[in-house]
Design an enzyme around this catalytic site. Structure first.
Site, PDB file in Angstrom:
ATOM      1  N   HIS A  19       0.821  -1.199   0.000  1.00 51.10           N
ATOM      2  CA  HIS A  19       0.000   0.000   0.000  1.00 51.10           C
ATOM      3  C   HIS A  19       0.859   1.255   0.000  1.00 51.10           C
ATOM      4  O   HIS A  19       1.991   1.237   0.483  1.00 51.10           O
ATOM      5  CB  HIS A  19      -0.932   0.010   1.217  1.00 51.10           C
ATOM      6  CG  HIS A  19      -0.200  -0.151   2.503  1.00 51.10           C
ATOM      7  ND1 HIS A  19       0.173  -1.391   2.982  1.00 51.10           N
ATOM      8  CD2 HIS A  19       0.259   0.737   3.411  1.00 51.10           C
ATOM      9  CE1 HIS A  19       0.805  -1.252   4.128  1.00 51.10           C
ATOM     10  NE2 HIS A  19       0.888   0.046   4.412  1.00 51.10           N
ATOM     11  N   ALA A  20       0.297   2.309  -0.543  1.00 53.80           N
ATOM     12  CA  ALA A  20       0.946   3.621  -0.503  1.00 53.80           C
ATOM     13  C   ALA A  20      -0.129   4.679  -0.641  1.00 53.80           C
ATOM     14  O   ALA A  20      -1.109   4.500  -1.368  1.00 53.80           O
ATOM     15  CB  ALA A  20       1.969   3.757  -1.629  1.00 53.80           C
TER      16      ALA A  20
END
Length: 159
Positions: free
Chosen positions: A77-78
């Site tokens: 995730h980012a």
């Protein structure tokens, strides 16, 4: 653009962020290649995703701590200022991929989450919905054996 329906009085659903076009079936066993393909898909689906910046953020996150959470699942995730709405890209891996997971087992299911940097609560809601599905052994098996995107989406239909 995707709407965060929960703000409008409707419960948030994973299918608000995951679609048939964001489900991939990959043969690769290379973690970086898998992440790159998924980031490229995210950029293809969302014009606010700069593939170079997003890929860099995803890979940097992996150096901090592996997103292999166990149960043969990874959730890279980012969150970036330039991304306007959350999205999920799912990859069903045809072969085991080494991910340095917490349980030291290879990964077969990858759920990439991207979104705005300032929406931590929404990110946590998406993460919790994915976690509900993958904690269920029958649904995990269903996902690993999925042959098309509709089968993947069906696992999330009630959430």
């Amino acid at each position: 653009m995707l709407l965060c329906l929960e703000m409008e009085g409707y419960p948030m659903r994973i299918l608000d962020y995951l679609s048939e076009s964001s489900v991939l079936f990959l043969d690769s066993t290379n973690k970086q290649e898998i992440l790159s393909v998924m980031a490229n898909k995210a950029a293809e689906l969302d014009a606010t995703v700069n593939v170079k910046n997003f890929t860099k953020a995803i890979l940097e996150r992996e150096t901090i701590m592996s997103t292999g959470i166990g149960l043969q699942v990874a959730i890279p995730h980012a969150k970036l200022q330039t991304i306007q709405d959350f999205f999920v890209v799912a990859a069903i891996l045809q072969n085991d991929a080494e991910w340095d997971a917490l349980d030291k087992k290879p990964v077969r299911l990858v759920f990439m989450i991207g979104g705005p940097a300032d929406k931590q609560a929404d990110y946590l809601k998406i993460l919790s919905k994915i976690t509900l599905v993958i904690k269920n052994p029958a649904r995990r098996k269903e996902l690993r054996q999925a042959k098309d995107a509709n089968a993947v989406l069906a696992a999330f239909a009630e959430l």
